[in-house]
Design a protein around this motif. Structure first.
Motif, mmCIF file in Angstrom:
data_model
loop_
_atom_site.group_PDB
_atom_site.id
_atom_site.type_symbol
_atom_site.label_atom_id
_atom_site.label_comp_id
_atom_site.label_asym_id
_atom_site.label_seq_id
_atom_site.Cartn_x
_atom_site.Cartn_y
_atom_site.Cartn_z
ATOM 1 N N VAL A 21 33.420 40.768 44.596
ATOM 2 C CA VAL A 21 34.381 41.076 43.758
ATOM 3 C C VAL A 21 34.940 40.332 42.672
ATOM 4 C CG1 VAL A 21 35.342 42.575 45.841
ATOM 5 C CG2 VAL A 21 36.064 40.239 45.144
ATOM 6 N N ARG A 22 35.386 40.795 41.604
ATOM 7 C CA ARG A 22 35.918 40.206 40.558
ATOM 8 C C ARG A 22 37.048 39.184 40.987
ATOM 9 N NH1 ARG A 22 38.395 43.726 35.747
ATOM 10 N NH2 ARG A 22 39.439 41.344 35.175
ATOM 11 N N PRO A 23 36.970 38.237 40.131
ATOM 12 C CA PRO A 23 38.200 37.317 40.161
ATOM 13 C C PRO A 23 39.522 38.031 40.145
ATOM 14 C CG PRO A 23 36.494 36.301 38.807
ATOM 15 C CD PRO A 23 36.279 37.641 38.835
ATOM 16 N N GLY A 24 40.668 37.684 41.010
ATOM 17 C CA GLY A 24 41.858 38.210 40.817
ATOM 18 C C GLY A 24 42.030 39.403 41.777
ATOM 19 N N GLU A 46 44.245 43.605 47.252
ATOM 20 C CA GLU A 46 45.287 43.547 46.150
ATOM 21 C C GLU A 46 44.940 42.840 44.932
ATOM 22 O OE1 GLU A 46 48.196 41.363 48.338
ATOM 23 O OE2 GLU A 46 47.474 39.586 47.773
ATOM 24 N N VAL A 47 45.495 43.329 43.858
ATOM 25 C CA VAL A 47 44.962 42.486 42.546
ATOM 26 C C VAL A 47 46.263 41.739 42.400
ATOM 27 C CG1 VAL A 47 44.771 42.717 40.016
ATOM 28 C CG2 VAL A 47 43.775 44.609 41.740
ATOM 29 N N THR A 48 46.141 40.395 42.074
ATOM 30 C CA THR A 48 47.150 39.197 41.829
ATOM 31 C C THR A 48 46.966 39.000 40.471
ATOM 32 O OG1 THR A 48 45.735 37.730 42.825
ATOM 33 C CG2 THR A 48 47.218 38.835 44.415
ATOM 34 N N ASP A 49 45.866 38.997 39.716
ATOM 35 C CA ASP A 49 45.723 38.814 38.452
ATOM 36 C C ASP A 49 46.276 39.708 37.382
ATOM 37 O OD1 ASP A 49 44.696 37.770 35.840
ATOM 38 O OD2 ASP A 49 42.847 37.404 36.522
ATOM 39 N N THR A 52 46.281 38.811 31.804
ATOM 40 C CA THR A 52 46.946 38.268 30.589
ATOM 41 C C THR A 52 46.208 36.657 30.358
ATOM 42 O OG1 THR A 52 48.963 37.230 31.641
ATOM 43 C CG2 THR A 52 49.109 39.477 31.080
ATOM 44 N N GLY A 53 45.810 36.507 31.556
ATOM 45 C CA GLY A 53 45.197 35.051 31.418
ATOM 46 C C GLY A 53 46.168 33.946 31.519
ATOM 47 N N ALA A 54 47.286 34.435 31.898
ATOM 48 C CA ALA A 54 48.320 33.460 32.327
ATOM 49 C C ALA A 54 48.329 32.992 33.875
ATOM 50 C CB ALA A 54 49.757 34.129 31.826
ATOM 51 N N GLY A 55 47.527 33.391 34.545
ATOM 52 C CA GLY A 55 47.425 32.969 35.776
ATOM 53 C C GLY A 55 47.781 34.078 36.923
ATOM 54 N N ALA A 56 47.715 33.991 38.183
ATOM 55 C CA ALA A 56 47.864 34.983 38.922
ATOM 56 C C ALA A 56 49.312 35.168 39.343
ATOM 57 C CB ALA A 56 47.156 34.448 40.436
ATOM 58 N N ALA A 57 49.695 36.452 39.730
ATOM 59 C CA ALA A 57 51.053 36.758 40.067
ATOM 60 C C ALA A 57 51.206 36.090 41.330
ATOM 61 C CB ALA A 57 50.987 38.558 40.349
ATOM 62 N N PRO A 58 52.441 36.131 41.882
ATOM 63 C CA PRO A 58 53.087 35.456 43.154
ATOM 64 C C PRO A 58 52.110 36.223 44.292
ATOM 65 C CG PRO A 58 54.795 35.704 41.813
ATOM 66 C CD PRO A 58 53.712 36.490 40.861
ATOM 67 N N ALA A 59 51.818 35.787 45.364
ATOM 68 C CA ALA A 59 51.077 36.236 46.289
ATOM 69 C C ALA A 59 51.793 37.399 47.029
ATOM 70 C CB ALA A 59 50.618 35.084 47.179
ATOM 71 N N LEU A 187 35.662 46.347 33.878
ATOM 72 C CA LEU A 187 34.453 45.539 33.980
ATOM 73 C C LEU A 187 34.482 44.127 34.233
ATOM 74 C CD1 LEU A 187 32.895 47.332 30.890
ATOM 75 C CD2 LEU A 187 32.240 47.826 33.160
ATOM 76 N N PRO A 188 33.834 43.493 35.087
ATOM 77 C CA PRO A 188 34.293 42.200 35.666
ATOM 78 C C PRO A 188 33.624 41.265 34.586
ATOM 79 C CG PRO A 188 32.603 43.023 36.870
ATOM 80 C CD PRO A 188 33.003 44.123 36.186
ATOM 81 N N ALA A 189 34.363 39.950 34.313
ATOM 82 C CA ALA A 189 33.898 39.093 33.558
ATOM 83 C C ALA A 189 32.730 38.229 34.551
ATOM 84 C CB ALA A 189 34.924 38.003 32.901
ATOM 85 N N GLY A 190 32.877 38.317 35.859
ATOM 86 C CA GLY A 190 32.177 37.662 36.734
ATOM 87 C C GLY A 190 32.567 37.835 38.202
#
Length: 210
Positions: A21-24, A46-49, A52-59, A187-190
């Protein structure tokens, strides 16, 4: 009840286990339904990213959440048109201005074929008997809570019958759907490996008997 898992279901579990699965996007196994089919496996996601590239949302505040359930009945079920059924759920909170959009439900449903296509799954060939519902709920606060911003909650339920046991692509389609509902390009970057793996034995969390 026999402890033997049908070969088809074991193959399906192995294919899910090998899917990344993709990061986030965070996926883990949960207790599966026990009365719908002789064998089943269930995942929550769940998607926590926030994209925006600003980091993950709170868990405790994911951008989108959902479930992915695979049902297997070796005898088949007429409504399924096969021996497997994928049942999915996605929930997300959207921008308040989208509440009045009369096409919101149609747009949300269009994500299903788009995400299936992204995963290389073709209607009529790899996927049969698609169906589902789109629900939107507008939350507006009053009185002491009037300063709370309006919110639109979207719930998308979809199910379909996979052809064959290569269910990793179907899991990929669902994670793409989660990302789309969260407002993140699917589309995943990785990719990263699913941290929790499945067992081929019929353990309580993911396989059940009649």
């Amino acid at each position: 009840m026999s402890n033997d898992v049908p070969a088809e279901f074991a193959d399906a579990l192995a294919d899910l286990r090998g899917q990344g699965v993709r990061p986030g996007v965070h996926v883990e196994e949960i207790a599966a339904p026990v009365r719908v089919a002789p064998y089943s496996v269930a995942l929550s996601g769940e998607v926590t990213d926030d994209g925006t590239g600003a980091g993950a949302a709170p868990a405790d505040d994911p951008v989108a959440t959902g479930r992915f359930v695979v049902l297997h009945d070796p005898a088949g079920q007429e409504s399924w048109q096969g021996t497997f059924r994928v049942v999915t759920l996605v929930r997300a909170t959207l921008e308040p201005e989208m509440a009045a959009d009369p096409l919101l439900a149609d747009v949300a449903w269009s994500w299903i074929p788009e995400c299936l296509d992204l995963a290389g799954l073709r209607p009529g060939a790899d996927v049969l008997a698609e169906g589902g519902t789109v629900t939107r709920v507008l939350s507006k606060s009053f009185g002491a809570l009037s300063s709370t911003p309006d919110a639109v909650d979207l719930e998308l339920r979809a199910s379909w019958t996979p052809v064959g046991t290569h269910l990793g692509a179907h899991l990929q389609a669902w994670t793409a759907l989660l990302s789309t509902a969260a407002g993140i390009p699917p589309l995943p970057a990785g990719v990263t490996a699913i941290t929790r793996r499945f067992s081929d034995r019929p353990q309580r969390p993911h396989t059940v008997g009649p």
